[in-house]
Design a protein around this motif. Structure first.
Motif, PDB file in Angstrom:
ATOM      1  N   ASP A 148       0.800  -1.228   0.000  1.00 24.45           N
ATOM      2  CA  ASP A 148       0.000   0.000   0.000  1.00 24.45           C
ATOM      3  C   ASP A 148       0.834   1.281   0.000  1.00 24.45           C
ATOM      4  O   ASP A 148       0.594   2.199   0.781  1.00 24.45           O
ATOM      5  N   LEU A 149       1.831   1.356  -0.893  1.00 21.02           N
ATOM      6  CA  LEU A 149       2.658   2.561  -1.013  1.00 21.02           C
ATOM      7  C   LEU A 149       1.947   3.598  -1.866  1.00 21.02           C
ATOM      8  O   LEU A 149       1.366   3.286  -2.901  1.00 21.02           O
ATOM      9  N   ARG A 150       2.015   4.848  -1.428  1.00 23.76           N
ATOM     10  CA  ARG A 150       1.363   5.976  -2.090  1.00 23.76           C
ATOM     11  C   ARG A 150       2.373   7.092  -2.313  1.00 23.76           C
ATOM     12  O   ARG A 150       3.391   7.170  -1.629  1.00 23.76           O
ATOM     13  N   VAL A 151       2.052   7.994  -3.229  1.00 24.17           N
ATOM     14  CA  VAL A 151       2.833   9.212  -3.426  1.00 24.17           C
ATOM     15  C   VAL A 151       1.985  10.354  -2.880  1.00 24.17           C
ATOM     16  O   VAL A 151       0.861  10.563  -3.326  1.00 24.17           O
ATOM     17  N   TRP A 152       2.547  11.045  -1.879  1.00 29.07           N
ATOM     18  CA  TRP A 152       1.825  12.139  -1.229  1.00 29.07           C
ATOM     19  C   TRP A 152       2.535  13.456  -1.481  1.00 29.07           C
ATOM     20  O   TRP A 152       3.751  13.565  -1.338  1.00 29.07           O
ATOM     21  N   LEU A 153       1.755  14.477  -1.798  1.00 34.13           N
ATOM     22  CA  LEU A 153       2.203  15.865  -1.834  1.00 34.13           C
ATOM     23  C   LEU A 153       1.766  16.446  -0.494  1.00 34.13           C
ATOM     24  O   LEU A 153       0.583  16.363  -0.140  1.00 34.13           O
ATOM     25  N   THR A 154       2.709  16.987   0.315  1.00 30.16           N
ATOM     26  CA  THR A 154       2.381  17.381   1.684  1.00 30.16           C
ATOM     27  C   THR A 154       2.883  18.783   2.010  1.00 30.16           C
ATOM     28  O   THR A 154       3.724  19.336   1.305  1.00 30.16           O
ATOM     29  N   ASP A 155       2.381  19.309   3.123  1.00 26.14           N
ATOM     30  CA  ASP A 155       2.856  20.606   3.610  1.00 26.14           C
ATOM     31  C   ASP A 155       3.866  20.437   4.744  1.00 26.14           C
ATOM     32  O   ASP A 155       4.298  21.419   5.339  1.00 26.14           O
ATOM     33  N   ALA A 156       4.257  19.204   5.038  1.00 24.96           N
ATOM     34  CA  ALA A 156       5.162  18.927   6.156  1.00 24.96           C
ATOM     35  C   ALA A 156       6.620  19.156   5.761  1.00 24.96           C
ATOM     36  O   ALA A 156       6.996  18.943   4.607  1.00 24.96           O
ATOM     37  N   PRO A 157       7.446  19.559   6.725  1.00 24.02           N
ATOM     38  CA  PRO A 157       8.883  19.654   6.449  1.00 24.02           C
ATOM     39  C   PRO A 157       9.475  18.248   6.392  1.00 24.02           C
ATOM     40  O   PRO A 157       8.912  17.309   6.948  1.00 24.02           O
TER      41      PRO A 157
END
Length: 185
Positions: free
Chosen positions: A112-121
């Motif tokens: 269950d690997l995903r590609v996430w665009l995040t606001d985290a450092p």
């Protein structure tokens, strides 16, 4: 009358069920299976109007140069839960849409690997493993392959400038395999 041995059977059924669930949940065979994906950066074709008829005494204007895809931000992947390397680029295509491009990705395969665009450092080491789901993030889809170069479309209603990192996220165990801080180009 013969006494049946029910406890050994109950223990055996529970053990087999536990092993089956563990195999499903952890999918350990993926540690030895690599999937390589090699995608080119998408090309967007624009339809153009037929050239205007210009009277012979006028000089036609030179054709405008169409600009190609533009890299808005990029970064290098660092390892978190699993050894991970490669480059991440946030690219605006000529039609105004955006893609996150993973180039020369090399990480472990997993469930269950995903590609996430995040606001985290992005933080080094274990401090960075679990923080990407603490703030704002957008899942761009399942990881297509754990090796190679691949593209992930950013939904049109998402403003990519409000995100600062990309994570290869294991949704099953809520942990980052690796991540990249996006430096604006």
């Amino acid at each position: 009358m013969r006494k049946t041995l029910t406890w050994p059977w109950v223990i055996a059924v529970v053990a087999v069920s536990g092993v089956g669930f563990g195999l499903y949940w952890f999918q350990p065979w993926k540690l030895w299976q690599d999937q390589t994906v090699q995608e080119a950066l998408p090309e967007v074709t624009q339809t153009s109007a037929p050239p205007a008829v210009v009277p012979s005494d006028e000089t036609p204007a030179p054709p405008s140069q169409a600009t190609g895809p533009q890299t808005l931000a990029d970064g290098e992947l660092i390892s978190h839960e699993h050894a991970t390397s490669g480059t991440v680029r946030l690219v605006r295509l000529t039609d105004g849409s955006h893609v996150v491009r993973l180039e020369n990705l090399d990480t472990s395969n997993g469930p269950d690997l995903r590609v996430w665009l995040t606001d985290a450092p992005v933080k080094q080491g274990q401090a960075g493993w679990h923080l990407f789901d603490d703030g704002k993030y957008v899942s761009l889809g399942k990881l297509k392959g754990n090796k190679g170069s691949q593209n992930y479309a950013v939904p049109r209603d998402v403003d990519p400038s409000s995100y600062r990192s990309v994570s290869i996220w294991c949704d099953r165990f809520d942990v980052s395999f690796g991540a990249a801080e996006l430096a604006r180009a």
